[in-house]
Design a protein around this motif. Sequence first.
Motif, mmCIF file in Angstrom:
data_model
loop_
_atom_site.group_PDB
_atom_site.id
_atom_site.type_symbol
_atom_site.label_atom_id
_atom_site.label_comp_id
_atom_site.label_asym_id
_atom_site.label_seq_id
_atom_site.Cartn_x
_atom_site.Cartn_y
_atom_site.Cartn_z
ATOM 1 N N THR A 141 -20.986 58.169 8.669
ATOM 2 C CA THR A 141 -20.609 59.526 8.269
ATOM 3 C C THR A 141 -21.740 60.197 7.475
ATOM 4 O O THR A 141 -21.995 61.393 7.645
ATOM 5 C CB THR A 141 -19.315 59.498 7.444
ATOM 6 O OG1 THR A 141 -18.296 58.861 8.219
ATOM 7 C CG2 THR A 141 -18.872 60.885 7.053
ATOM 8 N N ALA A 163 -18.487 52.661 8.170
ATOM 9 C CA ALA A 163 -17.989 54.009 8.454
ATOM 10 C C ALA A 163 -18.646 55.038 7.533
ATOM 11 O O ALA A 163 -18.989 56.147 7.968
ATOM 12 C CB ALA A 163 -16.471 54.053 8.296
ATOM 13 N N MET A 190 -17.932 54.648 14.680
ATOM 14 C CA MET A 190 -16.831 55.061 13.810
ATOM 15 C C MET A 190 -15.498 54.503 14.312
ATOM 16 O O MET A 190 -14.707 53.973 13.523
ATOM 17 C CB MET A 190 -16.786 56.591 13.748
ATOM 18 C CG MET A 190 -16.016 57.101 12.602
ATOM 19 S SD MET A 190 -16.852 56.674 11.075
ATOM 20 C CE MET A 190 -15.930 57.663 9.977
ATOM 21 N N VAL A 213 -24.247 61.578 9.854
ATOM 22 C CA VAL A 213 -23.810 62.843 10.455
ATOM 23 C C VAL A 213 -23.938 63.979 9.446
ATOM 24 O O VAL A 213 -24.389 65.074 9.790
ATOM 25 C CB VAL A 213 -22.348 62.727 10.961
ATOM 26 C CG1 VAL A 213 -21.796 64.086 11.353
ATOM 27 C CG2 VAL A 213 -22.265 61.765 12.113
ATOM 28 N N ALA A 214 -23.546 63.719 8.197
ATOM 29 C CA ALA A 214 -23.650 64.747 7.155
ATOM 30 C C ALA A 214 -25.102 65.174 6.957
ATOM 31 O O ALA A 214 -25.387 66.371 6.803
ATOM 32 C CB ALA A 214 -23.049 64.228 5.842
#
Length: 117
Positions: free
Chosen positions: A107, A103, A20, A110-111
Amino acid sequence: MDILKSILVVLHIVCFGVVMGGALAQLPAVREGRAKISNGLLHGSLGLLVTGLALVGTIYGLGGHPNNMKIGVKLIVLIGLIVLILVNRKKEKVSGGVLGAIAGLATLNVALAVLWH
């Protein structure tokens, strides 16, 4: 085994930060036309793969049953991220869209980890 799992979780989070941070650090260079894929992005994404697989191994080692569907979807997203990085790695400059996709995929991973129970 719990200590190993905790260490792997920390390393996994650090690798996410590398991916990130590497993508976001290149965004100012997009305007100047000199944004590129750094080695940190590749190493961070490969670190995510290795630590993620090791985390799944520790779950099996502790006698647990991980959600294989969740792990499979996260693996597909991560492979897409790695392919995107590898395809654009040798280019002299990349667009903001490529960096945004990197990115965004990180993300998304992670979500999926946090929101999919």
